[in-house]
Every structure is written in C-alpha cells, then in structure tokens.
Design a protein around this motif. Structure first.
Motif, PDB file in Angstrom:
ATOM      1  N   UNK A  42       0.817  -1.214   0.000  1.00 13.51           N
ATOM      2  CA  UNK A  42       0.000   0.000   0.000  1.00 13.51           C
ATOM      3  C   UNK A  42       0.851   1.263   0.000  1.00 13.51           C
ATOM      4  N   UNK A  43       2.082   1.182   0.523  1.00 18.79           N
ATOM      5  CA  UNK A  43       2.914   2.378   0.688  1.00 18.79           C
ATOM      6  C   UNK A  43       3.137   3.154  -0.613  1.00 18.79           C
ATOM      7  N   UNK A  44       3.498   2.516  -1.742  1.00 21.78           N
ATOM      8  CA  UNK A  44       3.681   3.303  -2.979  1.00 21.78           C
ATOM      9  C   UNK A  44       2.422   4.039  -3.415  1.00 21.78           C
ATOM     10  N   UNK A  45       1.247   3.405  -3.249  1.00 24.39           N
ATOM     11  CA  UNK A  45       0.002   4.080  -3.609  1.00 24.39           C
ATOM     12  C   UNK A  45      -0.252   5.277  -2.703  1.00 24.39           C
ATOM     13  N   UNK A  46       0.043   5.100  -1.419  1.00 23.19           N
ATOM     14  CA  UNK A  46      -0.150   6.213  -0.486  1.00 23.19           C
ATOM     15  C   UNK A  46       0.703   7.411  -0.880  1.00 23.19           C
ATOM     16  N   UNK A  47       1.985   7.176  -1.159  1.00 26.07           N
ATOM     17  CA  UNK A  47       2.857   8.287  -1.512  1.00 26.07           C
ATOM     18  C   UNK A  47       2.507   8.874  -2.880  1.00 26.07           C
ATOM     19  N   UNK A  48       1.965   8.069  -3.775  1.00 21.78           N
ATOM     20  CA  UNK A  48       1.516   8.616  -5.053  1.00 21.78           C
ATOM     21  C   UNK A  48       0.412   9.643  -4.830  1.00 21.78           C
ATOM     22  N   UNK A  49      -0.561   9.302  -3.985  1.00 25.73           N
ATOM     23  CA  UNK A  49      -1.650  10.239  -3.709  1.00 25.73           C
ATOM     24  C   UNK A  49      -1.146  11.443  -2.910  1.00 25.73           C
ATOM     25  N   UNK A  50      -0.187  11.237  -2.009  1.00 32.11           N
ATOM     26  CA  UNK A  50       0.371  12.362  -1.250  1.00 32.11           C
ATOM     27  C   UNK A  50       1.134  13.306  -2.172  1.00 32.11           C
ATOM     28  N   UNK A  51       1.994  12.769  -3.025  1.00 37.10           N
ATOM     29  CA  UNK A  51       2.790  13.605  -3.932  1.00 37.10           C
ATOM     30  C   UNK A  51       1.909  14.330  -4.946  1.00 37.10           C
ATOM     31  N   UNK A  52       0.730  13.785  -5.229  1.00 41.11           N
ATOM     32  CA  UNK A  52      -0.184  14.456  -6.158  1.00 41.11           C
ATOM     33  C   UNK A  52      -0.683  15.788  -5.606  1.00 41.11           C
ATOM     34  N   UNK A  53      -0.519  16.008  -4.327  1.00 38.90           N
ATOM     35  CA  UNK A  53      -0.986  17.251  -3.705  1.00 38.90           C
ATOM     36  C   UNK A  53       0.161  18.193  -3.364  1.00 38.90           C
ATOM     37  N   UNK A  54       1.356  17.937  -3.893  1.00 37.89           N
ATOM     38  CA  UNK A  54       2.524  18.775  -3.617  1.00 37.89           C
ATOM     39  C   UNK A  54       3.179  19.214  -4.923  1.00 37.89           C
ATOM     40  N   UNK A  55       3.947  20.282  -4.852  1.00 33.87           N
ATOM     41  CA  UNK A  55       4.709  20.744  -6.006  1.00 33.87           C
ATOM     42  C   UNK A  55       5.969  19.895  -6.160  1.00 33.87           C
ATOM     43  N   UNK A  56       6.628  20.041  -7.314  1.00 32.49           N
ATOM     44  CA  UNK A  56       7.850  19.277  -7.550  1.00 32.49           C
ATOM     45  C   UNK A  56       8.925  19.612  -6.518  1.00 32.49           C
ATOM     46  N   UNK A  57       9.028  20.887  -6.157  1.00 32.72           N
ATOM     47  CA  UNK A  57      10.027  21.279  -5.163  1.00 32.72           C
ATOM     48  C   UNK A  57       9.764  20.608  -3.819  1.00 32.72           C
ATOM     49  N   UNK A  58       8.510  20.532  -3.433  1.00 30.67           N
ATOM     50  CA  UNK A  58       8.175  19.890  -2.162  1.00 30.67           C
ATOM     51  C   UNK A  58       8.417  18.380  -2.224  1.00 30.67           C
ATOM     52  N   UNK A  59       8.150  17.784  -3.372  1.00 34.02           N
ATOM     53  CA  UNK A  59       8.345  16.339  -3.513  1.00 34.02           C
ATOM     54  C   UNK A  59       9.815  15.974  -3.323  1.00 34.02           C
ATOM     55  N   UNK A  60      10.722  16.802  -3.862  1.00 33.83           N
ATOM     56  CA  UNK A  60      12.148  16.493  -3.800  1.00 33.83           C
ATOM     57  C   UNK A  60      12.849  17.152  -2.617  1.00 33.83           C
ATOM     58  N   UNK A  61      12.071  17.688  -1.686  1.00 36.81           N
ATOM     59  CA  UNK A  61      12.675  18.214  -0.465  1.00 36.81           C
ATOM     60  C   UNK A  61      13.076  17.055   0.450  1.00 36.81           C
ATOM     61  N   UNK A  62      13.882  17.354   1.444  1.00 39.55           N
ATOM     62  CA  UNK A  62      14.310  16.329   2.390  1.00 39.55           C
ATOM     63  C   UNK A  62      13.985  16.776   3.813  1.00 39.55           C
ATOM     64  N   UNK A  63      13.233  15.967   4.532  1.00 44.98           N
ATOM     65  CA  UNK A  63      12.594  14.710   4.125  1.00 44.98           C
ATOM     66  C   UNK A  63      11.388  14.975   3.225  1.00 44.98           C
TER      67      UNK A  63
END
Length: 294
Positions: A42-63
């Motif tokens: 389930x984890x990859x699906x969860x992060x797919x839906x989470x990343x769909x609500x963020x910008x590219x900069x936020x997706x590649x931020x750490x953490x």
C-alpha cells in the motif's frame, strides 16, 4: 477420583491450553505477516496520492512530504495545460471496455468449442493456441505495426483492442472452466429441447460461467488499461494516446512537473481500484473454482 485420574485430567487440560495458545499464536503470526505485506504494497500508492498534492520542489525536499498538501488543483490545472488529459482517460476507458467485451465474447466462444465439441485437428489447434502463450509480446510489435499500417488502422483506437480479442490465456481459462463446471448432460438436454448451438452457448452456458468471466474480464481490463508498448507503437497523435503513453509524454530529462504527473497517475489508478473492488468476488470465485471437490 483417583490421583492417577486427576493427574491425567490435569495433563489433558495443560495440553489443551498449550494447543489453544499455539493455534492463537499461529493465527496472530499469519495476520501479522499479511498485515506487513499489505502495508508494504500500500505504501507506494499512499505516496503517489500524497505527492499528487505537492509541487515538484516539495516532492524532492528532504525529508519528502508524508502528508497531503494543498497543490492538487494546481497540479491538475498544469496537467490539463500539458495534455488533453480527460480525452486520454476517455480513450483508455473506451479501449479497455471494448477489449474486455470482445475478449469475453470470443474467448468464451473458443473455450466452449474446445471444451464441448469434437472436431478434426482439435488437439493440434489447441496446442498452437497454448504455444502462442510462450512467445514474448515484444516479438509481435513489428508485425502488428506493419499490419495496422497496411489496413489503415494506425492512430485508431480499434488497433488496440481488435488484434488481442481472442487471447490464448482467455481461451485456455474458459476451456478449463467450461470443461469442469458445465455438465455434458445439460448441453444434451438443451439440444433435445430444440436449442440451436449458439442458443445453447448464449442461454445455457454463458449464465453458468460468471466466475470465470469475471476473472478474465478483470485481468483483461487491467492489462488493457496498463498497456504501454502497443499504444506507443501504433498511436501517432497526443489526442489518441492512452493514459500511460500520455503521462510518459510529459516526462523530460530536466523539466518534468512531477506533481502534475503524480496527480495524473492518481486519477488513472482510480478505475482499476473500482474495477477490483467490484469484481474481486468474481475473481476469487474464478480462481478457486474446482479447487475443492464435494
């Protein structure tokens, strides 16, 4: 009660208690393993839906973000600027539904013929059907392109669902199911009552093979929806791309809008989830039919 009887009773009670504890531990361990496996899947699906609500900069931020953001609508708007997204969804849905319908019809007909009828060259023909399953799919790309070009079907949705309408897997599944689940006496009784051969298939056989039809339909829909190679080969215009090819077309080495790509992927996976929840019961019945006799 004698001392020996009391001792035996106490030993039996302890044995029963240990057996119950062992059974409970095994059950708990099995549920734990299944739960961990489900969480990992389930984890990859969860992060797919989470990343769909963020910008590219936020997706590649750490953490990386672990909870939903506020950029879903902006990502969807950006996706619609890059692609005719909803048309691509419509093309994918049309192709998947047409391929599913044609596959169910032709494969059930072929499986019925191989299971019920005796005709010349039956075994060699079935061997050819089964042998086609071991041919890698990529080996058919060039012949498919040449044939679609020859008949003028390039960049047409029909080029995606007509060639695969009678797949070997579907014919094999239907042949096995009909051969074990449909009594020959029932078919003979229908013939005696005056039913024609197609009427027997349509009125007698088809209503009884629902689990196998559900299994094959779900497999076919998912495979068609996720198909990437064939649309990439035969489709030319962005308007006629299926959704996997359309989403791939907006990826670039240096300027990929990952938020828009993730929102597109999240929307694209929803029909598969709906199909699975609707047809999961049929899928389980189709896979377990005949596993237990009685």
């Amino acid at each position: 009660m004698s001392a020996a009887s009391a001792t035996l009773a106490a030993s039996a009670a302890r044995s029963n208690g240990l057996g119950a504890a062992a059974a409970w531990s095994a059950k708990f361990g099995a549920y734990g393993i299944v739960g961990v496996g489900a969480l990992i899947m389930f984890t990859p699906f969860y992060f797919m839906f989470v990343f769909a609500t963020h910008t590219s900069a936020e997706i590649f931020s750490f953490p990386p973000p672990a909870w939903f953001g506020a950029s879903a609508l902006d990502n969807l708007k950006l996706l619609e600027e890059r692609l005719p997204f909803w048309r691509n969804i419509g093309v994918s849905l049309y192709v998947a539904l047409m391929q599913t319908a044609l596959t169910l019809f032709f494969c059930s007909l072929g499986g019925y013929a191989f299971a019920v009828y005796e005709f010349r060259f039956k075994q060699p023909l079935f061997a050819i059907v089964m042998g086609s399953m071991i041919i890698p799919a990529f080996m058919g790309m060039v012949p498919t392109f040449m044939l679609m070009d020859f008949i003028g079907w390039l960049d047409q949705p029909r080029a995606l669902y007509v060639p695969g309408a009678a797949g070997a897997l579907g014919i094999f599944l239907m042949r096995q199911y009909i051969g074990t689940a449909i009594p020959r006496e029932l078919i003979e009784a229908a013939r005696i009552d005056g039913c024609g051969e197609f009427a027997i298939y349509w009125r007698v056989v088809l209503p009884l093979i629902g689990p196998a039809m559900g299994t094959l339909g779900l497999i076919t829909f998912i495979n068609s929806w996720n198909n990437f190679i064939t649309p990439l080969v035969v489709m030319r215009s962005v308007e006629n791309y299926t959704i996997p090819v359309a989403l791939r077309s907006i990826q670039a080495p240096n300027n990929t809008e990952w938020g828009a790509l993730m929102v597109g992927a999240a929307i694209a996976v929803l029909p598969l989830l709906i199909m699975f929840f609707v047809a999961s019961k049929r899928l389980i019945e189709g896979l377990t039919q005949g596993a237990v006799k009685g």
